[in-house]
Structures are given as C-alpha cells and as structure tokens.
Design an enzyme around this catalytic site. Sequence first.
Site, PDB file in Angstrom:
ATOM      1  CG  PHE A 185      -7.872  16.439 -24.522  1.00  0.00           C
ATOM      2  CD1 PHE A 185      -8.195  16.131 -25.693  1.00  0.00           C
ATOM      3  CD2 PHE A 185      -8.556  15.809 -23.558  1.00  0.00           C
ATOM      4  CE1 PHE A 185      -8.854  14.999 -26.114  1.00  0.00           C
ATOM      5  CE2 PHE A 185      -9.136  14.546 -23.818  1.00  0.00           C
ATOM      6  CZ  PHE A 185      -9.406  14.233 -25.000  1.00  0.00           C
ATOM      7  CG  ASP A 186     -12.514  16.135 -24.810  1.00  0.00           C
ATOM      8  OD1 ASP A 186     -11.696  15.727 -24.319  1.00  0.00           O
ATOM      9  OD2 ASP A 186     -13.493  15.640 -25.436  1.00  0.00           O
TER      10      ASP A 186
ATOM     11  CG  ASP B 259      -2.117  17.812 -21.303  1.00  0.00           C
ATOM     12  OD1 ASP B 259      -1.771  16.938 -21.412  1.00  0.00           O
ATOM     13  OD2 ASP B 259      -3.218  18.145 -21.807  1.00  0.00           O
TER      14      ASP B 259
ATOM     15  CE1 TYR C 240      -4.194   1.909   0.575  1.00  0.00           C
ATOM     16  CE2 TYR C 240      -2.398   3.525   1.577  1.00  0.00           C
ATOM     17  CZ  TYR C 240      -3.856   3.256   1.173  1.00  0.00           C
ATOM     18  OH  TYR C 240      -4.631   4.174   1.140  1.00  0.00           O
TER      19      TYR C 240
ATOM     20  CG  HIS D 285     -17.873  15.263 -27.765  1.00  0.00           C
ATOM     21  ND1 HIS D 285     -18.012  16.341 -26.962  1.00  0.00           N
ATOM     22  CD2 HIS D 285     -16.695  14.617 -27.810  1.00  0.00           C
ATOM     23  CE1 HIS D 285     -16.721  16.166 -26.183  1.00  0.00           C
ATOM     24  NE2 HIS D 285     -15.813  15.249 -26.644  1.00  0.00           N
TER      25      HIS D 285
ATOM     26  CE  LYS E 281      -4.288  10.697 -24.286  1.00  0.00           C
ATOM     27  NZ  LYS E 281      -4.911  10.456 -23.014  1.00  0.00           N
TER      28      LYS E 281
ATOM     29  CB  ALA F 227      -0.999  13.430 -23.207  1.00  0.00           C
TER      30      ALA F 227
HETATM   31  N1  F0G Z   1      -4.660  15.888 -22.197  1.00  0.00           N
HETATM   32  C1  F0G Z   1      -4.662  15.383 -23.656  1.00  0.00           C
HETATM   33  C2  F0G Z   1      -3.950  16.355 -24.706  1.00  0.00           C
HETATM   34  C3  F0G Z   1      -5.262  14.313 -23.978  1.00  0.00           C
HETATM   35  O1  F0G Z   1      -5.164  13.873 -25.217  1.00  0.00           O
HETATM   36  C4  F0G Z   1      -6.236  13.477 -23.036  1.00  0.00           C
HETATM   37  C5  F0G Z   1      -6.541  12.408 -23.585  1.00  0.00           C
HETATM   38  C6  F0G Z   1      -6.162  13.831 -21.903  1.00  0.00           C
HETATM   39  C7  F0G Z   1      -5.304  15.106 -21.521  1.00  0.00           C
HETATM   40  C8  F0G Z   1      -6.752  13.346 -20.571  1.00  0.00           C
HETATM   41  O2  F0G Z   1      -6.050  12.169 -20.448  1.00  0.00           O
HETATM   42  O3  F0G Z   1      -7.427  10.377 -21.085  1.00  0.00           O
HETATM   43  O4  F0G Z   1      -5.938   9.864 -19.547  1.00  0.00           O
HETATM   44  O5  F0G Z   1      -7.740  11.305 -18.753  1.00  0.00           O
HETATM   45  N2  F0G Z   1      -6.874  12.196 -24.702  1.00  0.00           N
HETATM   46  C9  F0G Z   1      -7.572  10.836 -25.237  1.00  0.00           C
HETATM   47  C10 F0G Z   1      -7.807  11.240 -26.639  1.00  0.00           C
HETATM   48  C11 F0G Z   1      -8.843  10.548 -24.493  1.00  0.00           C
HETATM   49  O6  F0G Z   1      -8.654  10.319 -27.329  1.00  0.00           O
HETATM   50  O7  F0G Z   1      -7.312  12.100 -27.465  1.00  0.00           O
HETATM   51  P1  F0G Z   1      -6.868  10.738 -19.971  1.00  0.00           P
END
Ligand code: F0G
Length: 455
Positions: free
Chosen positions: A121-122, A212, A69, A447, A255, A214
């Site tokens: 990102f969304d 960010d 843990y 969406h 990613k 990713a």
């Molecule tokens: N930031 C970026 C640039 C992303 O592309 C994503 C996720 C996230 C943050 C959030 O990360 O999914 O680990 O919570 N992108 C995916 C996509 C879902 O399809 O582009 P997460």
Amino acid sequence: MTFPPYRAHVVAEIPITTRAERERALAVAGYNAFNLPADQVTIDLLTDSGTGAVSARQEAAAAAADRSYAGSASYYRFRDVLAELTHYRHILPVHQGRAAERVLFSSVLAPGRISVSNTHFDTTRANVELLGAQARDLPCAEFTELDSLEPFKGNIDLAALEALLTGPEAGHVGMVLITITNNGGGGQPVSMANLAAAAKLARAHGVPIFLDAARFAENAWLVVQREPGYGTKTPREVAEEAFQLVDGCVASLKKDGISPMGAFIGLNDPALAQRCEGNLIATEGFRTYGGLAAHDLDRVARGVQEVLDPNYLAARAAEAERLARLVNEAGVDIVQPAGIHALYLNAGRLLPHLPASRFPGHSLACALYLEGGIRCVELGSLYLGTLDEQLELVTPAPFELVRVALPRRVYSQGHYDYVAEVLAGIAKQPERVPGYRIVEAPEFLRHFNLRMAPA
Ligand code: F0G
C-alpha cells in the site's frame, strides 16, 4: 436475501451542494480531492478507513474505558481480543497502520534490504523507502486481466517470489509482506493456498513473513465464498488460520476494526517484539496504549468482534456486488470480480479520448465530484506514473483506475443508487469529460498534495 444486521441509531447530515459551489470548491482545491473540505462533499467514497459507523455497543465500551497510563483495563481487553484472534504472543497497540509499519519495519529492514509483497500500500511503500530499503511488488499475473473472474487476483506471484529468494538478490530480502485484501491490487483477495505457499517459501529461505491485515475479515469472507475446502468454515476460523500461517502482522484497525482510530503489531518472536516495544515506547506511547486513547482501545476490541459476524459480512459483500452490477449496467467496467471494500472503475476504457498524460482516472474522479458531489480517488498514472521536470508524464501506470471506497455501515442502497445514476450520466457522454495536467507536485507521496488544472 441478505440485509444489514443493524439499523441507524444516530445519523449525521450530509451536505447538498450546487454545481456552481462544487466547481468553485474543486478549483480552490487545485482539482485534488484530498484538498476538498468535507462539508463540500455529498457522498464521501474517498476511503473506507476510519470512516465506518460505530455501534452503540462500541460507544458503550468506549464510555467505560480505563484511562490509566500503564496497565489499563482497556488495553487488556484490546490485547485479549486480538490475541484470541491471531494467536500471537505479543500484541502492541499503535495509533494507526502506518505507525505499525514504521515500528516493525525499522526493526526488520535496513538500507539496501528488500521488502517483497503482493502489493505494498502507498504508506507501506513509503515506510520501506524511508528506511533506505526497497519495496518490490510481485502481484500474480492474473491481476493484469482486469475483466477476468479469477477468484484470487490479490495473490503474490509464487514463481517470482521463489526466483527472488533463490536468485542473486536472495541475501538482501528482509521480509515478505502479504496484503489482505490487496488494496493496491484492485481490492482482490489472497487465497489461503497462496498464503500458505508463500509462507513455506519464506520459511525455507529464512525470511520472516508478515501480513498487512487491514482487511482480514473481508479477505476471510471471500475465502469462505471462493476457495475450495473453505465453504463450511466461519470467517473467524479462516482469519485465525491466516494469522497463524505467518510470523506476525501489522494491521490498521481503521478498516476491519470498524473504529475511527487504531492499529496493532502482532508478533511471536520475543526478541523482535522487544525491539519493536522499545521503538513503540519512544515514538508512539507506552506498551499498554501505543498512542491510542483508552476509548479507542475499547472501540477496537468490540469492532474486531462485530466485523466477523457472517451476517454483517454477507450484507457488506452484497452491497458491493449490487453497486458493481449497477455500475456495469451504467456502462462502466470495473476490476472483476467485485471485492468488498471498494470498486475500481476502469477509467482508461471509459475515457479513450484522454491519453494517460491527461490522467483519465483523475478526470473521472473530478467528473464524479462535479456532477454529483461524490468524492473518490484515482489509482492510475497520477499515483503510479513517473514524471519529468516539467511535470509531464513519462511512464504511465499499467491501468487508469478510480477507487470508489465503501465505508462500513454508513451508506444505504439509496445513496449507492444515486452514485450509479451520476456515473450513468457521465457514461452517456464520456467525451465531455476534460483531461487534467499537473501544475504543482511534491516529490514524495505526490498524489496527496499535487495541484492540477483542466487541460
Ligand atoms: N495497509 C493497507 C492495506 C491500507 O489500506 C492502509 C490504509 C494502511 C496499511 C495504512 O493504515 O491508514 O491506518 O495508517 N489505507 C487507507 C485507504 C488510508 O484509503 O486505503 P492507516
């Protein structure tokens, strides 16, 4: 000549369906690809997130994970790999990127504050807005020229950033967030020069700046390929430099961590790290697992090293470029130049008979599914436009795009040849593609949940 520096070790079957089955599945799904059961999808290009193939070494590391843990050895391996890459003093594991966003932003933003980005990102935008703060996108002007070959169309507009940081709203800016690569902006990279200049501006005005990150490795690869002065550096050196230019990061590791699950927050500021840690322990998990299973920590620790292999990145970029060429030959334009994690098809141009109110991007995505069982996602007016009470489009998005995401180490040339063939079939008679109208839509992140019908 480049080729992938790996071979298939374990494989998974993919579903082959008939046209009639796909018509039924899509109707039941309310013409929304997010509602499709995956066993009805032949080639799944919905996302590159959590969908990469793991390596035998990742699985070996996962099998030997330490499930303690507190203080698990898996955590120390995770922390050391990420600290060596980023040079941040504090590495906090979280279960995925959006959790990193929620934890960090709730320590940095408050109602009325502004988060400014090249493009949020969304989920990132949603996490800013859930705090009562405002997400402001300042993409560079070059992004709007979809066909231009400008190398760094993911950049933030530095003049607009400076104007914001010196203008009447200056006191409200809570943070700058640079998304590498710019997923909401055509998957385009950000140059090191742009990142350095944005960091300088943010520092001069006392505003923290974060990445960010990713797709840190893919951005680094494109910098090596495209930015003067970086051609002889390794992707790892470029990534290290990028992390050090800013104050910290949030990064989904689903990613470029090539893992099914995982993310982290990286920070230098001890007081901020402590605030985040309190939130993390209350909402995600103890600071040495952050909501992740030990095997996830070990898969990520290994994946982050594998992703920076220049042979892997060269092959992955070549795969995207090859698909881009095939798509162009099929008569379909994409946002140029091709990035790495996805191609963005210009559906607005391919389907001129469909007005924005009939969602050409969504229509093309549905056609790809109906014709070939290929799943991808609209990035156009359905995602970004504003609707009236009758669910009719009021303000369209600037572009009607479809994102075709490329999972890491999953599909081979044969699969992508098939995708291009299906697209070529559609492009021969684009006027046969019907439009769609919205039947049902939730207010927030619509969406993912809306239901549509052919119109
Ligand atoms: N930031 C970026 C640039 C992303 O592309 C994503 C996720 C996230 C943050 C959030 O990360 O999914 O680990 O919570 N992108 C995916 C996509 C879902 O399809 O582009 P997460």
